[in-house]
Design a protein around this motif. Structure first.
Motif, mmCIF file in Angstrom:
data_model
loop_
_atom_site.group_PDB
_atom_site.id
_atom_site.type_symbol
_atom_site.label_atom_id
_atom_site.label_comp_id
_atom_site.label_asym_id
_atom_site.label_seq_id
_atom_site.Cartn_x
_atom_site.Cartn_y
_atom_site.Cartn_z
ATOM 1 N N LEU A 13 0.828 -1.201 0.000
ATOM 2 C CA LEU A 13 0.000 0.000 0.000
ATOM 3 C C LEU A 13 0.864 1.253 0.000
ATOM 4 O O LEU A 13 0.569 2.224 -0.713
ATOM 5 C CB LEU A 13 -0.924 -0.015 1.223
ATOM 6 C CG LEU A 13 -1.853 1.192 1.393
ATOM 7 C CD1 LEU A 13 -2.794 1.295 0.194
ATOM 8 C CD2 LEU A 13 -2.644 1.080 2.691
ATOM 9 N N ALA A 14 1.944 1.242 0.786
ATOM 10 C CA ALA A 14 2.832 2.401 0.829
ATOM 11 C C ALA A 14 3.490 2.644 -0.523
ATOM 12 O O ALA A 14 3.604 3.786 -0.988
ATOM 13 C CB ALA A 14 3.897 2.198 1.912
ATOM 14 N N VAL A 15 3.914 1.560 -1.172
ATOM 15 C CA VAL A 15 4.537 1.694 -2.501
ATOM 16 C C VAL A 15 3.530 2.234 -3.505
ATOM 17 O O VAL A 15 3.838 3.116 -4.313
ATOM 18 C CB VAL A 15 5.101 0.334 -2.960
ATOM 19 C CG1 VAL A 15 5.531 0.400 -4.420
ATOM 20 C CG2 VAL A 15 6.266 -0.083 -2.081
ATOM 21 N N ALA A 16 2.299 1.717 -3.448
ATOM 22 C CA ALA A 16 1.271 2.184 -4.379
ATOM 23 C C ALA A 16 0.948 3.660 -4.166
ATOM 24 O O ALA A 16 0.779 4.417 -5.121
ATOM 25 C CB ALA A 16 0.008 1.344 -4.217
ATOM 26 N N LEU A 17 0.889 4.085 -2.900
ATOM 27 C CA LEU A 17 0.597 5.487 -2.616
ATOM 28 C C LEU A 17 1.732 6.393 -3.078
ATOM 29 O O LEU A 17 1.494 7.486 -3.608
ATOM 30 C CB LEU A 17 0.343 5.676 -1.121
ATOM 31 C CG LEU A 17 -0.949 5.062 -0.580
ATOM 32 C CD1 LEU A 17 -1.037 5.245 0.926
ATOM 33 C CD2 LEU A 17 -2.162 5.681 -1.261
#
Length: 315
Positions: free
Chosen positions: A255-259
């Protein structure tokens, strides 16, 4: 109570914040409450399951529910506190220990919280697959008295459930198997035993789950095997805690990478024609010179062939 190590108690990769933990806990509890409400099942099926548990206990010569229920029914000084215990502590002690862990044992908190939540969802699966009528709702011929109804004038609960008066229809009364009253009390006991640090907390660690087991049977809200199933659910949740923690970490990382990707954050781009001198903050453009090019400019002040010890050209 033996010393029990909670798997996955290493320090969390990021510092946990109360304003992110509180919504998470409330969300999980809301899902649990909604699922427990929806998983009503068929009343006849729930009654059949309750009678089947009684038959199994009879074969195993287990009959703690009847003598305890008769005692609580006959002695109000035991029955009334037991009803308050059943209707209240389930929702007070568990959050209090979560807050205490968060504030004083932050390294241990995440694993303990994950264990509790995992076990709670397993219990919800049990309510769904095995709707069970509690002893208090069986026919009078089976010998049980609903102490919550008998002593309802002493508390805020109604005669039909441990919920506040008028809200009994909003709770699933056929969710006896497993007993999460006992399961959550066992979780509290293990946490207090492991991290309490003094004799008083160790005594409470043993007394609280044991007395809760007595209360749920004496008030005719659960069978003895419900209590056993509640303890078993907590054991399975404990074993699954490391796996659930790893999955949560992977999801958080993705999720952090996607954000970050959606935000368009990228590394600095430096042109091949720029250089930054020592101590210089803003790159200055180097003039490119092509041998034999038109408009022959000034030769490069720092020839590439010069060694490190060569004196700088005069400016």
């Amino acid at each position: 109570m033996p010393s029990t190590e909670i798997p996955g108690t290493e320090a969390p990769p990021t510092r946990l914040r109360w304003w992110t933990e509180l919504p998470l806990i409330l969300l999980v509890y809301a899902c649990y409450s909604a699922g427990r409400l929806l998983a009503r099942g068929n009343v006849e099926t729930a009654v059949d399951h309750g009678l089947a548990i009684l038959r199994v206990e009879k074969v195993l010569r287990l009959n703690a529910e009847h003598p305890l229920n008769r005692l609580f029914t006959r002695e109000a000084w035991l029955g009334v506190p037991a009803d308050f215990w059943y209707a209240s502590l389930h929702y007070l002690v568990t959050p209090a220990i979560l807050v205490w862990l968060f504030r004083s044992r932050a390294v241990r908190y995440r694993a303990a919280r994950t264990w509790l939540m995992t076990s709670t969802f397993i219990g919800l699966i049990g309510f769904t697959l095995l709707p069970t009528c509690p002893p208090r709702l069986l026919a009078e011929s089976h010998g049980f008295v609903d102490t919550m109804a008998q002593y309802s004038s002493y508390g805020w609960w109604g005669g039909e459930a441990s919920a506040p008066r008028g809200l009994g229809g909003m709770t699933n009364q056929y969710a006896a198997m497993p007993s999460l009253h006992v399961g959550w009390a066992l979780w509290c006991g293990v946490v207090l035993w492991r991290f309490g640090g003094n004799r008083v907390t160790k005594v409470l660690a043993v007394a609280y789950p044991l007395l809760t087991t007595v209360v749920v049977m004496g008030t005719a809200n659960h069978y003895f095997l419900d209590a056993v199933a509640g303890a078993a659910v907590m054991g399975v949740g404990l074993l699954l805690t490391p796996t659930v923690t790893r999955i949560a970490d992977r999801l958080r990382t993705r999720l952090a990478v996607a954000l970050r990707g959606r935000g368009g954050v990228s590394g600095p781009i430096v042109s091949a024609g720029c250089q930054t001198s020592t101590g210089e903050r803003i790159p200055r453009q180097r003039e490119s010179h092509v041998a034999g090019g038109a408009g022959g400019g000034e030769p490069d002040a720092s020839p590439s062939g010069a060694g490190e010890g060569a004196p700088a050209a005069a400016r």
